[in-house]
Design a protein around this motif. Structure first.
Motif, PDB file in Angstrom:
ATOM      1  N   VAL A 258      36.444  11.367  26.488  1.00 20.41           N
ATOM      2  CA  VAL A 258      37.866  11.081  26.679  1.00 20.41           C
ATOM      3  C   VAL A 258      38.713  12.240  26.159  1.00 20.41           C
ATOM      4  O   VAL A 258      39.603  12.736  26.848  1.00 20.41           O
ATOM      5  CB  VAL A 258      38.255   9.757  25.965  1.00 20.41           C
ATOM      6  CG1 VAL A 258      39.771   9.593  25.933  1.00 20.41           C
ATOM      7  CG2 VAL A 258      37.620   8.576  26.691  1.00 20.41           C
ATOM      8  N   LEU A 259      38.413  12.701  24.944  1.00 20.82           N
ATOM      9  CA  LEU A 259      39.191  13.804  24.365  1.00 20.82           C
ATOM     10  C   LEU A 259      39.002  15.077  25.188  1.00 20.82           C
ATOM     11  O   LEU A 259      39.944  15.821  25.422  1.00 20.82           O
ATOM     12  CB  LEU A 259      38.766  14.041  22.911  1.00 20.82           C
ATOM     13  CG  LEU A 259      39.163  12.924  21.930  1.00 20.82           C
ATOM     14  CD1 LEU A 259      38.660  13.236  20.538  1.00 20.82           C
ATOM     15  CD2 LEU A 259      40.676  12.726  21.914  1.00 20.82           C
ATOM     16  N   GLY A 260      37.760  15.300  25.639  1.00 15.80           N
ATOM     17  CA  GLY A 260      37.480  16.469  26.472  1.00 15.80           C
ATOM     18  C   GLY A 260      38.300  16.426  27.754  1.00 15.80           C
ATOM     19  O   GLY A 260      38.864  17.424  28.185  1.00 15.80           O
TER      20      GLY A 260
ATOM     21  N   ALA B  54      34.219   8.925  23.017  1.00 17.32           N
ATOM     22  CA  ALA B  54      35.365   9.606  22.407  1.00 17.32           C
ATOM     23  C   ALA B  54      35.384  11.081  22.802  1.00 17.32           C
ATOM     24  O   ALA B  54      36.422  11.621  23.189  1.00 17.32           O
ATOM     25  CB  ALA B  54      35.308   9.460  20.884  1.00 17.32           C
ATOM     26  N   VAL B  55      34.229  11.719  22.767  1.00 16.90           N
ATOM     27  CA  VAL B  55      34.138  13.142  23.123  1.00 16.90           C
ATOM     28  C   VAL B  55      34.534  13.345  24.586  1.00 16.90           C
ATOM     29  O   VAL B  55      35.311  14.242  24.921  1.00 16.90           O
ATOM     30  CB  VAL B  55      32.704  13.671  22.866  1.00 16.90           C
ATOM     31  CG1 VAL B  55      32.505  15.021  23.539  1.00 16.90           C
ATOM     32  CG2 VAL B  55      32.443  13.782  21.372  1.00 16.90           C
TER      33      VAL B  55
ATOM     34  N   PHE C 221      41.172  14.902  28.184  1.00 12.05           N
ATOM     35  CA  PHE C 221      42.563  15.154  27.805  1.00 12.05           C
ATOM     36  C   PHE C 221      42.853  16.650  27.721  1.00 12.05           C
ATOM     37  O   PHE C 221      43.798  17.157  28.304  1.00 12.05           O
ATOM     38  CB  PHE C 221      42.860  14.531  26.433  1.00 12.05           C
ATOM     39  CG  PHE C 221      43.511  13.182  26.549  1.00 12.05           C
ATOM     40  CD1 PHE C 221      44.680  13.022  27.299  1.00 12.05           C
ATOM     41  CD2 PHE C 221      42.969  12.074  25.915  1.00 12.05           C
ATOM     42  CE1 PHE C 221      45.278  11.787  27.399  1.00 12.05           C
ATOM     43  CE2 PHE C 221      43.572  10.830  26.023  1.00 12.05           C
ATOM     44  CZ  PHE C 221      44.716  10.682  26.773  1.00 12.05           C
ATOM     45  N   SER C 222      41.976  17.346  26.992  1.00 13.87           N
ATOM     46  CA  SER C 222      42.241  18.763  26.758  1.00 13.87           C
ATOM     47  C   SER C 222      42.157  19.552  28.061  1.00 13.87           C
ATOM     48  O   SER C 222      42.831  20.560  28.237  1.00 13.87           O
ATOM     49  CB  SER C 222      41.283  19.329  25.708  1.00 13.87           C
ATOM     50  OG  SER C 222      39.961  19.128  26.122  1.00 13.87           O
TER      51      SER C 222
END
Ligand SMILES: [Zn+2]
Ligand SMILES: [Zn+2]
Lengths: 149, 121
Positions: free
Chosen positions: B113-115, B110-111, B117-118
């Motif tokens: 993937v979100l990283g 999750a970290v 994205f940002s």
């Protein structure tokens, strides 16, 4: 908790897969998958492998700390490096292998050898060894620092 | 009581297991008869202690260590009960360890993937 199988009275004639075989197949599959992942990725470099919760919370090394890195080194054939990460775990591998074999087969390789083995590697001796090792590897001076991962 | 062989629940004074037919009531120290094999679960207890990094493995070893002594003393019912507890703590330790690993991997993914994205935005 593992679900208990309801005793079936008489022969129903229906084949129900034995719970024990499902469990051993499942744990075997997990173990093989974990070993493959351990061979491919170094736990020291990849964050794929979790840190030890005991070490994360207390800051002390538990008896199992370094096991994954040691196993990775062993799978790659680096015995000395493996021994460096967790000597007790490496020592226990052949002992565990014998224990698993002798639990399945009562007289392996024969009764006397089996008895002698369990006199030496009795549960209490194993417990004392693991707990003592867990304490000693946290001592910050030579030679005990060698036991730390 | 639980059958030491297949683990299914039986009447406390049942002679044979209703599921696998294993003899549950042992006549004390029957001469000539083979001693019943009650697994100690020492090996899996050591395994979870060295790989799950959790104190529950130690609990499993404490129970596993007592099984052979009870068997040697002829107390097969007591040995079976300790064996069952050793097995249970092995699974508790393994289950918690596995749950921790799964949660950890989900968290890391999750970290990542979100990283990712940002960074793209
Ligand atoms: Zn640890
Ligand atoms: Zn049974």
């Amino acid at each position: 908790m593992i679900s208990r199988v309801i005793p079936v009275a008489g022969d129903s004639g229906v084949y129900v897969p034995c719970r024990q075989s499902v469990v051993s197949f499942g744990s075997g599959a997990i173990a093989v998958a974990a070993l493959c992942a351990l061979y491919l990725f170094d736990p020291a470099e990849y964050r794929l492998f979790p840190p030890c919760p005991f070490h994360a919370i207390t800051g002390f090394h538990c008896p199992g700390c370094g096991s994954l890195r040691a196993l990775h080194a062993l799978l790659r054939g680096h015995l000395v490096e493996a021994f460096d990460f967790n000597p007790l775990m490496i020592l226990f591998l052949p002992i565990l292998a014998y224990m698993f074999l002798s639990e399945r087969r009562e007289s392996f390789p024969n009764r006397n050898a089996r008895r002698a083995f369990y006199v030496l590697w009795h549960g209490w001796a194993v417990l004392a060894l693991i707990v003592g090792y867990g304490i000693l590897r946290n001592l910050p001076f030579y030679p005990f620092v060698l036991l730390a991962p | 009581m639980y059958c030491p062989k297949c683990g299914s629940e039986n009447d406390d004074n049942a002679f044979r297991c209703t599921r696998c037919g294993n003899i549950l009531q042992q006549t004390q120290g029957s001469p000539g008869g083979p001693p019943p094999s009650i697994p100690t679960y020492l090996a899996p207890a050591i395994l979870v202690t060295l790989f799950c990094c959790l104190p529950f493995g130690i609990v499993a070893i404490v129970y596993a260590a007592q099984v052979s002594g009870r068997m040697a003393g002829g107390d097969y019912i007591g040995a079976a009960e300790l064996s069952r507890k050793a097995k249970m703590w092995c699974w508790v330790s393994f289950g918690i360890g596995l749950a921790f690993i799964v949660l950890y991997v989900v968290f890391i993914v999750a970290v990542e993937v979100l990283g990712g994205f940002s960074q793209q935005m």
